[in-house]
Design an enzyme around this catalytic site. Structure first.
Site, mmCIF file in Angstrom:
data_model
loop_
_atom_site.group_PDB
_atom_site.id
_atom_site.type_symbol
_atom_site.label_atom_id
_atom_site.label_comp_id
_atom_site.label_asym_id
_atom_site.label_seq_id
_atom_site.Cartn_x
_atom_site.Cartn_y
_atom_site.Cartn_z
ATOM 1 N N ASP A 48 -5.007 -3.925 1.056
ATOM 2 C CA ASP A 48 -5.799 -3.147 0.105
ATOM 3 C C ASP A 48 -5.314 -3.268 -1.335
ATOM 4 O OD1 ASP A 48 -3.421 -1.701 0.172
ATOM 5 O OD2 ASP A 48 -4.212 -0.166 1.511
ATOM 6 N N GLU A 53 -5.141 -6.694 8.567
ATOM 7 C CA GLU A 53 -4.975 -5.240 8.456
ATOM 8 C C GLU A 53 -6.281 -4.600 7.987
ATOM 9 O OE1 GLU A 53 -1.048 -3.064 7.247
ATOM 10 O OE2 GLU A 53 -2.465 -2.711 5.616
ATOM 11 N N GLU A 91 -6.536 1.852 -3.587
ATOM 12 C CA GLU A 91 -6.455 1.108 -2.332
ATOM 13 C C GLU A 91 -7.649 1.352 -1.408
ATOM 14 O OE1 GLU A 91 -2.309 1.321 -3.959
ATOM 15 O OE2 GLU A 91 -3.922 2.784 -3.662
ATOM 16 N N HIS A 121 6.065 6.130 -4.574
ATOM 17 C CA HIS A 121 5.552 5.355 -5.704
ATOM 18 C C HIS A 121 4.052 5.520 -5.927
ATOM 19 C CE1 HIS A 121 4.455 2.780 -2.309
ATOM 20 N NE2 HIS A 121 3.521 2.293 -3.107
ATOM 21 N N ARG A 159 0.311 6.314 -6.996
ATOM 22 C CA ARG A 159 -0.287 6.777 -8.249
ATOM 23 C C ARG A 159 -0.737 8.225 -8.163
ATOM 24 N NH1 ARG A 159 -2.153 1.437 -8.174
ATOM 25 N NH2 ARG A 159 -1.740 0.240 -10.073
ATOM 26 N N HIS A 206 11.521 3.363 -7.295
ATOM 27 C CA HIS A 206 10.562 2.364 -7.765
ATOM 28 C C HIS A 206 10.706 2.172 -9.272
ATOM 29 C CE1 HIS A 206 6.642 0.372 -8.400
ATOM 30 N NE2 HIS A 206 6.626 0.158 -7.113
#
Length: 385
Positions: free
Chosen positions: A95, A117, A131, A218, A220, A251
């Site tokens: 994604d 996937e 994603e 990490h 968003r 990260h």
């Protein structure tokens, strides 16, 4: 058959590495590996670990780039690559923006797309962002859908994908995980550079005699208040459980670095370390007591090693592990995180219930199933681009 495998981020590279090697070992395939460099340094580390030499490198990573920059760079870069090399099929994973833009470019040129996937869904296009949007679009243009589980197959069937185009394979991350673990079990594992750096330069406690919580974060959607709440929870836990270590590879994104370093640095049992190479991360994961994460792939890897996972998200596109009992959602919520970790640290029966839950993500043979399906597919030669 000319097979092009495209990826650009560290997670994609890990999950596609076993497929790269399997395709290159298949005589009837002419395999081309194309990387975009969406994650530059982290991608290169994975390529080195899995001994992969890309045939094409777009090298598009630039400081300060956003989704517009990455999408347009991949889309335009792949246009020229696809026209030059004329693959019969393009394989993308998951994604990411690389996967979305590469699949779109192949679709524009009429090249069949194999989506590895496939079928993961939250059914909320804003979460995770971007994603969920990316994978839904790839699902619309893909010709072949390699779904990791039965429930992801059901998602695709519910969207109208023909059953004969869906293949339930397990997740390739388990193939990659088993490959790395096998290498780490050799007697020279501690001499591997990434492991040696981890143990001598970054961590200063005995992994074998200290319980520790491995943390990754990490996403968003957790930027801002989410990370403030996560950091507050980690701080409270570190104070409440001084004998437990909390290991957080931080990260590189400034939206993660700033709150983490401002709010939880300086605690003796909180270890803020640099992002880890995959080998070192697997080494830690295998020895961790609990995993606290907002990541996706770790929800698949940790159950394979019997590690309870608390996920700092409100929804997950990997509900199989939640149903199985090895994963629990706690959101980016201070109270829920503290309660969840505290329960697992103090209640052995609760811990064992999660640790011994069945792993729904496969047996480490996903790649062989994918290669077999592509080999048997009737794909016309692509010579008219």
């Amino acid at each position: 058959m000319k097979v092009m495998i495209v990826f650009g981020t560290r997670p994609e590279a890990i999950k596609m590495a076993p497929l790269v090697h399997a395709c290159k070992a298949t005589p009837e395939f002419d395999t081309i590996v194309c990387v975009t460099g969406q994650h530059r340094q982290m991608l290169d580390q994975v390529l080195e670990i899995f001994d992969i030499q890309p045939d094409i490198d777009l090298d598009l990573m630039k400081a300060g780039q956003d989704l517009f920059d990455v999408t347009s760079s991949v889309l335009l870069g792949m246009r020229d690559i696809l026209k030059t090399h004329k693959p019969d099929i393009v394989c993308v994973h998951g994604d990411t923006t690389t996967a979305y833009a590469a699949a779109t470019a192949a679709f524009y040129l009429g090249i069949p797309v194999a989506h590895i996937e496939a079928g993961l869904r939250t059914h909320d296009v804003q979460s995770p962002f971007p994603e969920e949007f990316n994978r839904q679009v790839i699902g619309k243009v893909a010709t072949f859908h390699f779904a990791p589980t039965a429930s992801t197959r059901e998602n695709l069937l519910g969207e109208g994908v023909p059953a004969e185009r869906i293949f339930v394979t397990g997740n390739t991350v388990i193939d990659a995980l088993f490959w790395v673990i096998a290498r780490l079990e050799t007697k020279d594992a501690l001499q591997r550079p990434s492991i040696n750096r981890l143990l001598t330069e970054q961590l200063h406690f005995d992994l074998s005699s200290n319980r520790f919580v491995l943390i990754t974060g990490h996403r968003r959607e957790n930027f801002g208040q989410g990370f403030l709440s996560i950091c507050e929870a980690i701080k409270q836990l570190a104070i409440a459980f001084p004998s437990v270590q909390f290991v957080y590879p931080v990260h590189l994104n400034p939206n993660v670095q700033a709150p983490v370093k401002d709010l939880i640095s300086g605690h003796q049992n909180i270890h803020l370390i640099e992002p880890l190479e995959y080998e070192a991360f697997v080494y830690l994961l295998k020895r961790a007591y609990i995993v606290l994460t907002d990541s996706g792939g770790i929800q698949e890897e940790a159950p394979s090693l019997g590690k309870p996972v608390l996920v700092m998200r409100e929804v997950t596109e990997r509900p199989e592990a939640v149903t199985a009992g090895t994963v629990k959602l706690v959101g980016a919520n201070t109270e829920n995180i503290v309660k969840g970790i505290s329960t697992l640290l103090c209640d052995e029966s609760a811990y064992q219930a999660m640790a011994l839950a069945h792993n729904p993500y496969g047996d480490g043979k996903a790649v062989s199933r994918i290669v077999d399906a592509i080999s048997r597919a009737q794909i016309p030669k692509n010579s008219d681009l």
